[in-house]
Design a protein around this motif. Structure first.
Motif, PDB file in Angstrom:
ATOM      1  N   PHE A 134       0.834  -1.204   0.000  1.00  0.00           N
ATOM      2  CA  PHE A 134       0.000   0.000   0.000  1.00  0.00           C
ATOM      3  C   PHE A 134       0.867   1.251   0.000  1.00  0.00           C
ATOM      4  CE2 PHE A 134      -4.300  -1.411   1.978  1.00  0.00           C
ATOM      5  CZ  PHE A 134      -4.403  -2.382   1.001  1.00  0.00           C
ATOM      6  N   THR A 157      -6.673   2.494   2.871  1.00  0.00           N
ATOM      7  CA  THR A 157      -7.662   1.526   3.321  1.00  0.00           C
ATOM      8  C   THR A 157      -8.504   2.206   4.381  1.00  0.00           C
ATOM      9  OG1 THR A 157      -7.985  -0.735   4.154  1.00  0.00           O
ATOM     10  CG2 THR A 157      -6.184   0.545   5.127  1.00  0.00           C
ATOM     11  N   GLY A 160      -6.329   3.123   7.914  1.00  0.00           N
ATOM     12  CA  GLY A 160      -6.550   4.232   6.992  1.00  0.00           C
ATOM     13  C   GLY A 160      -6.136   5.568   7.597  1.00  0.00           C
ATOM     14  N   THR A 213      -2.253  -2.740  -4.895  1.00  0.00           N
ATOM     15  CA  THR A 213      -3.371  -2.447  -3.999  1.00  0.00           C
ATOM     16  C   THR A 213      -4.289  -3.651  -3.853  1.00  0.00           C
ATOM     17  OG1 THR A 213      -3.291  -0.127  -4.663  1.00  0.00           O
ATOM     18  CG2 THR A 213      -5.303  -0.888  -3.581  1.00  0.00           C
ATOM     19  N   ASN A 222      -4.539  -6.078  -0.436  1.00  0.00           N
ATOM     20  CA  ASN A 222      -5.786  -6.320   0.284  1.00  0.00           C
ATOM     21  C   ASN A 222      -6.052  -7.807   0.462  1.00  0.00           C
ATOM     22  OD1 ASN A 222      -7.573  -3.912   1.050  1.00  0.00           O
ATOM     23  ND2 ASN A 222      -6.805  -3.313  -0.968  1.00  0.00           N
ATOM     24  N   ASP A 272     -15.262   4.918   7.708  1.00  0.00           N
ATOM     25  CA  ASP A 272     -14.564   4.649   6.450  1.00  0.00           C
ATOM     26  C   ASP A 272     -14.901   5.703   5.399  1.00  0.00           C
ATOM     27  OD1 ASP A 272     -13.378   2.457   7.546  1.00  0.00           O
ATOM     28  OD2 ASP A 272     -14.711   0.987   6.623  1.00  0.00           O
ATOM     29  N   SER A 326      -8.521   1.629  -4.349  1.00  0.00           N
ATOM     30  CA  SER A 326      -8.431   1.383  -2.907  1.00  0.00           C
ATOM     31  C   SER A 326      -9.771   0.910  -2.366  1.00  0.00           C
ATOM     32  CB  SER A 326      -7.987   2.649  -2.176  1.00  0.00           C
ATOM     33  OG  SER A 326      -6.663   3.010  -2.515  1.00  0.00           O
ATOM     34  N   GLY A 337     -10.294  -2.625  -3.536  1.00  0.00           N
ATOM     35  CA  GLY A 337      -9.451  -3.511  -2.739  1.00  0.00           C
ATOM     36  C   GLY A 337     -10.011  -3.745  -1.354  1.00  0.00           C
ATOM     37  N   ALA A 338     -10.519  -2.675  -0.717  1.00  0.00           N
ATOM     38  CA  ALA A 338     -11.111  -2.819   0.617  1.00  0.00           C
ATOM     39  C   ALA A 338     -12.338  -3.720   0.579  1.00  0.00           C
ATOM     40  CB  ALA A 338     -11.468  -1.448   1.173  1.00  0.00           C
ATOM     41  N   LEU A 388     -11.074  -7.238   0.525  1.00  0.00           N
ATOM     42  CA  LEU A 388     -10.610  -7.611   1.860  1.00  0.00           C
ATOM     43  C   LEU A 388     -11.783  -8.037   2.739  1.00  0.00           C
ATOM     44  CD1 LEU A 388      -8.013  -5.684   4.011  1.00  0.00           C
ATOM     45  CD2 LEU A 388     -10.168  -6.410   5.016  1.00  0.00           C
ATOM     46  N   ASN A 389     -12.862  -7.250   2.727  1.00  0.00           N
ATOM     47  CA  ASN A 389     -14.023  -7.569   3.554  1.00  0.00           C
ATOM     48  C   ASN A 389     -14.731  -8.830   3.082  1.00  0.00           C
ATOM     49  OD1 ASN A 389     -14.221  -5.425   5.621  1.00  0.00           O
ATOM     50  ND2 ASN A 389     -14.340  -4.074   3.866  1.00  0.00           N
TER      51      ASN A 389
END
Length: 204
Positions: A35, A42, A47, A116, A120, A163, A182, A185-186, A189-190
């Motif tokens: 990152f 993030t 973040g 990125t 993630n 966020d 980003s 990517g987040a 991740l979730n």
């Protein structure tokens, strides 16, 4: 036959917990390096640490460690001493490793969008490892759970607002394409966390 189909749940040993903290934080911290080199962002406490790093040039590790300090007393009250100790260790290790990786590896060419997304994925897997061993990276997640318990504010909605604020603030430090990737990517991740760590699916 019943024992084969539904084996007894066994608690993790202290050695398994220690190794999980090591491997999980190594993966997360390497995602942080990707990152940082690509200029991505993030959500959550990480973040905020990235925003501080990009605007003041304070190292991510120092910013991340300091931001988490006020949340530990909430963690003790909400999650218990053992969870808090593991979380403190995890935060300290991510803070340390994210600054140490650069001493052992240097990437001369790196596509920021690939970095990125792959970062993630690595972080998502690392988070699952920590969660399954009753640890986290503290911060906003703990505050969200505490507010939900004390005032009825839904933890998920609070996290979304935080966020959203971080994403809005990041418009001043990253360009729009980097911000979009980003967010994508987040989301990945979730999704990794949602698919691999559901309450009741894995318990020790």
């Amino acid at each position: 036959m019943d024992n084969v189909l539904t084996p007894d749940k066994l608690a993790h040993s202290w050695l398994e917990d220690a190794l999980a903290l090591l491997f999980g934080t190594l993966m997360i911290s390497f995602g942080v390096v990707l990152f940082r080199q690509s200029g991505a962002l993030t959500g959550g406490t990480a973040g905020l640490a990235f925003l501080i790093h990009y605007t003041t040039h304070v190292s991510f590790g120092v910013a991340f460690f300091l931001i988490n300090l006020p949340f530990y007393w909430l963690s003790v009250r909400r999650m218990g001493a053992q969870f808090t100790l593991k979380t403190f260790c995890a935060v300290a290790m991510v803070s340390l490793f994210s600054d140490l990786h650069g001493r052992f590896i240097h990437i001369d060419q790196l596509n920021p969008f690939y970095a990125t997304l792959f970062g993630n994925i690595m972080m998502g897997i690392g988070f699952v490892v920590l969660f399954r061993h009753k640890a986290s990276l503290g911060g906003m997640n703990i505050l969200a759970l505490w507010l939900q318990e004390k005032s009825g504010i839904r933890a998920g909605k609070f996290q979304m607002v935080v966020d959203a604020c971080i994403v809005t603030a990041s418009l001043f430090v990253v360009n729009l394409p980097m911000l979009v990737v980003s967010v994508v990517g987040a989301t990945i991740l979730n999704l990794i966390i949602a698919m691999n760590h559901r309450p009741g699916r894995y318990a020790v």
